[in-house]
Each structure stands twice: as C-alpha cells, then as structure tokens.
Design a protein around this motif. Sequence first.
Motif, mmCIF file in Angstrom:
data_model
loop_
_atom_site.group_PDB
_atom_site.id
_atom_site.type_symbol
_atom_site.label_atom_id
_atom_site.label_comp_id
_atom_site.label_asym_id
_atom_site.label_seq_id
_atom_site.Cartn_x
_atom_site.Cartn_y
_atom_site.Cartn_z
ATOM 1 N N ARG A 1 0.969 -1.011 0.015
ATOM 2 C CA ARG A 1 0.059 -0.210 -0.008
ATOM 3 C C ARG A 1 0.925 1.171 -0.096
ATOM 4 O O ARG A 1 0.568 2.195 -0.724
ATOM 5 C CB ARG A 1 -0.804 0.106 1.238
ATOM 6 N N ILE A 2 1.847 1.312 0.959
ATOM 7 C CA ILE A 2 2.713 2.412 1.046
ATOM 8 C C ILE A 2 3.615 2.645 -0.313
ATOM 9 O O ILE A 2 3.714 3.748 -0.770
ATOM 10 C CB ILE A 2 3.314 2.365 2.417
ATOM 11 N N LEU A 3 4.050 1.455 -0.877
ATOM 12 C CA LEU A 3 4.784 1.694 -2.146
ATOM 13 C C LEU A 3 3.975 2.254 -3.238
ATOM 14 O O LEU A 3 4.435 3.094 -3.939
ATOM 15 C CB LEU A 3 5.394 0.221 -2.430
ATOM 16 N N THR A 4 2.805 1.728 -3.311
ATOM 17 C CA THR A 4 1.832 2.332 -4.520
ATOM 18 C C THR A 4 1.800 3.813 -4.230
ATOM 19 O O THR A 4 1.760 4.740 -5.106
ATOM 20 C CB THR A 4 0.407 1.475 -4.443
ATOM 21 N N LEU A 5 1.489 3.966 -3.077
ATOM 22 C CA LEU A 5 1.280 5.623 -2.436
ATOM 23 C C LEU A 5 2.394 6.327 -3.148
ATOM 24 O O LEU A 5 2.157 7.631 -3.451
ATOM 25 C CB LEU A 5 1.167 5.690 -1.108
ATOM 26 N N CYS A 6 3.577 5.909 -2.853
ATOM 27 C CA CYS A 6 4.841 6.604 -3.120
ATOM 28 C C CYS A 6 4.821 6.732 -4.812
ATOM 29 O O CYS A 6 5.270 7.692 -5.140
ATOM 30 C CB CYS A 6 5.835 5.680 -2.738
ATOM 31 N N GLN A 7 4.559 5.624 -5.279
ATOM 32 C CA GLN A 7 4.430 5.831 -6.854
ATOM 33 C C GLN A 7 3.515 6.763 -7.479
ATOM 34 O O GLN A 7 3.856 7.696 -8.274
ATOM 35 C CB GLN A 7 4.176 4.150 -7.335
ATOM 36 N N GLU A 8 2.382 6.903 -6.749
ATOM 37 C CA GLU A 8 1.387 7.671 -7.129
ATOM 38 C C GLU A 8 1.368 9.388 -6.728
ATOM 39 O O GLU A 8 1.423 10.115 -7.482
ATOM 40 C CB GLU A 8 0.019 7.538 -6.403
ATOM 41 N N GLN A 9 1.971 9.280 -5.556
ATOM 42 C CA GLN A 9 2.163 10.779 -4.953
ATOM 43 C C GLN A 9 3.743 11.560 -5.062
ATOM 44 O O GLN A 9 3.833 12.289 -4.820
ATOM 45 C CB GLN A 9 1.697 10.737 -3.642
ATOM 46 N N GLY A 10 4.600 10.473 -5.169
ATOM 47 C CA GLY A 10 5.935 10.568 -5.165
ATOM 48 C C GLY A 10 6.436 10.942 -3.426
ATOM 49 O O GLY A 10 5.759 11.063 -2.607
ATOM 50 N N PRO A 11 7.739 10.781 -3.647
ATOM 51 C CA PRO A 11 8.535 10.669 -2.176
ATOM 52 C C PRO A 11 8.235 11.845 -1.303
ATOM 53 O O PRO A 11 8.260 11.962 -0.107
ATOM 54 C CB PRO A 11 9.913 10.454 -2.538
ATOM 55 N N GLY A 12 8.124 13.120 -2.169
ATOM 56 C CA GLY A 12 8.136 14.178 -1.475
ATOM 57 C C GLY A 12 6.923 14.603 -0.518
ATOM 58 O O GLY A 12 7.002 14.981 0.646
ATOM 59 N N LYS A 13 5.712 13.913 -0.990
ATOM 60 C CA LYS A 13 4.463 14.089 -0.447
ATOM 61 C C LYS A 13 4.525 13.086 0.861
ATOM 62 O O LYS A 13 4.123 13.288 1.870
ATOM 63 C CB LYS A 13 3.372 13.665 -1.368
ATOM 64 N N LEU A 14 5.157 11.982 0.800
ATOM 65 C CA LEU A 14 5.479 10.901 1.785
ATOM 66 C C LEU A 14 6.408 11.359 2.767
ATOM 67 O O LEU A 14 5.907 11.329 4.091
ATOM 68 C CB LEU A 14 5.934 9.819 1.361
#
Length: 329
Positions: A143-156
């Motif tokens: 889930r978090i990896l997908t989130l990273c792909q979608e939003q980019g590391p900056g957001k995370l």
Amino acid sequence: MVPLAAEVCNGFLIMSFGAAPPILFVIGPTGTGKSALALQVARELDAEIVNCDSRQVYADFPCITAQPSAEEKARCAHHLYGFLPSTKSMDAGKFVRMAQDVLADLQSRGKLPVLVGGTGLYMRSLVYGLAPIPDIPQDIHERILTLCQEQGPGKLHHRLQDEDPDTASRLHPHDWQRITRALEVYAATGRPLSWWIRMHPCDQPRYAAKSIGLWSDLEVLTPFLQARIENMCAQGAVQEVEQAWRRCPDESVPGWSGIGCWELLQAFLGRWSLEEAKRAWLKNTRAYAKRQLTWFKKEPSIDWWSPGQDISIVQAVKDWLGHSGVGTK
RNA sequence: GGAGGGGUACCCAAGUGGCCAAAGGGAGCAGACUGUAAAUCUGCCGGCGUAAGCCUUCGGAGGUUCAAAUCCUCCCCCCUCCA
C-alpha cells in the motif's frame, strides 16, 4: 558457548552470555580476495565459513555473485550461500536471524565462525543487533509503495514529518526507500521508527568480533574488477543469466537486481550489446566498491590489511584467538 | 570545385547580444545510510579562495558593441550531398 542466563527486558528475550562469543569477520570491498583469505583461515583454524553478503544468497547466480565453488565448499563447511530463489527478498533482519542460528550451532560445536562478505549493514546488524521491529505485513508494504508511486516521495516525506519527525528530519525527501520504510513501520506498529531505535539503540556488541579488512583503493582495484568480469564471463556468467531467465523471467524480482545479473540480462534481452553490458557492469561494480569503502572506513576497530598478505593475517588471527583463549584446536 | 550542416568544459549536448563559468545527461570525486544495502539517496564537479570575490574559457585571429558562446570578417578542421 552456552547462554548463562536469559532475562526478559521490554518484553523481548535477551540472551546474555558469560563472555561474548568470538567471531571473525573478513570484510572489504568486492574483489579483494576475501573468500580466498577466509578459506585459508578456515584451513588453519577449526573454522567454518558464514556468508555475510546480501547477494551470495541467491541460488540462481553462483558465478556472477562470486559464491564459493563446489570444490571450495567440499574443503570447508560454508553456510548461508546460494539458498534463496530470485523471487525472494533478503533483508538485514532475516540475515541476522539466520546467521544467529548458524553461529549458535557453530559455537555449540566449538567451531570458529568466519563471516565473509561485503554487506556492511549485515555485519553491523549481526554484531550490534537490530531494533526488534516486527516484519511488516505485505499489504501494508504494498500500500505504501503504491502511494509513493502515485504521490511521489516528497508527499510521503511530508506525511512522515507528522508521523515521525525525527526520522523525517534525517531523511532526504527523495530517499523514497527509507521514507516508505519509516512509514511502514509506523503503519504496522503504531510506533515511529525513531521510537524503536530510541528504545533499542543497538550500541553494544553482542559478539567478540575481530574484523579483518582487506583494503584496496579504487584505482588499484579496478583492473582486478575488470579481469574478474572477463573471468566470470569465461566461467559461464552469460549462460547463468540465460538459465536464470528461463527459471524466473521477471526483471522486477529481487534476485535480478544484483550487479552483473541485471547488466547481462540487458544484453541477453537484446537491449545492449555484450560490450555495453560489461562496461556498465564494471562501472556499477566500481561504484559499489566505493560505497563499501565509504561504509567500512567509519566502521570502528577494523584491522586493515592489503590484499595478498594472507599468511600474516592468519597469524594475526591466531594471536587474537590465543589472547581470547577460545576456538583454537 | 559547388551546395548545405557543424566545431561549447573529461565525453555527449542545450544555449543565437546582457539574467552565462555557460541548462541537461554521462563519466569522475566525496558523502549518508537500523530490515530492498550489489539497494536507496545526497553534495561537488574550469582555476584560486572558507567566503565575498578574482582569474581563464565556448575551433583560431581580428572586428562591431557599454556588453559577444551568441553579430561581422578572414582562417583552420569535421560531416553530408552534388560534381
């Protein structure tokens, strides 16, 4: 070595030994002759060899990851080599658990463990331990990896500033791998990564480790790395890649990310010429060796030697064992 | 011989008057790193300097301009096409 006492501390079982068990490390950048030295040490002392390298665990790549040959394995017991399928991932936690079991076994049999490898993190984790963070459930990880792909590391990274400001402050906003790891830990355990580390600083060695380091400056090492690549190709590295691809035709899988494996695969798949692949292989190996040197440089109490001084090194190890009074024949 | 295209830092390559010591990429160098670590990420990258700054650069030599990698003249080299 037998545990003298077991005590419960913060809910985790801590074994305390009468004296920290002795282990020998042979470390250094890739291509300096660690394996040969370890074999030499093992021959002269009653020792067995334990892998401390994140890549030599893969069954599909014995040649490219420079695993010990069948003949070498016959001469001396080797542990934790070539057992993992390419689809499976390795990590420092798994390594420490496995290595601890092997070490306990060797100690019960009175054998000196000789840990050989270039993975600094594994070495440090084994000696000093890791915070006992539970394994992250696969669904959270994905889930978090997908989130990273979608939003980019900056957001995370921004999100991490809320959940774990201490960790966020030491991570660069681009460092997606560590950012997602920190977020995973928080999501899975409800505690920030920095909390785990604060509770378990892992600053005390759990073994009486002697570290022999083989140091070679990059300029000196490079021709050897180049020759080793040619040698590996002559030893069937290309065929190894073909076979591995037949078994596991998925580039995204952990096993394929090894240096040399991936480059040769590009050639095998027709994207690069063999020459291009070799050039990239050398470049990446060099860069890797440099990272290793950077890591080991600040690792405390490494006994540094130049490659090729095996006889003197063996003597130094004997002296050390004599002083510590354990493990000799 | 004729027509066209081009020569930019270690390499590739953008830049067509000032915001240019010169984008971007590669290579190189240095570094960080508690579960992907052979991974991931960062900084530097013409010279001197901690810095402000100074000096030397865009094939060469001149010129125009307050100001040139960019405009003009001549020269040298490379590529493509025609002869």
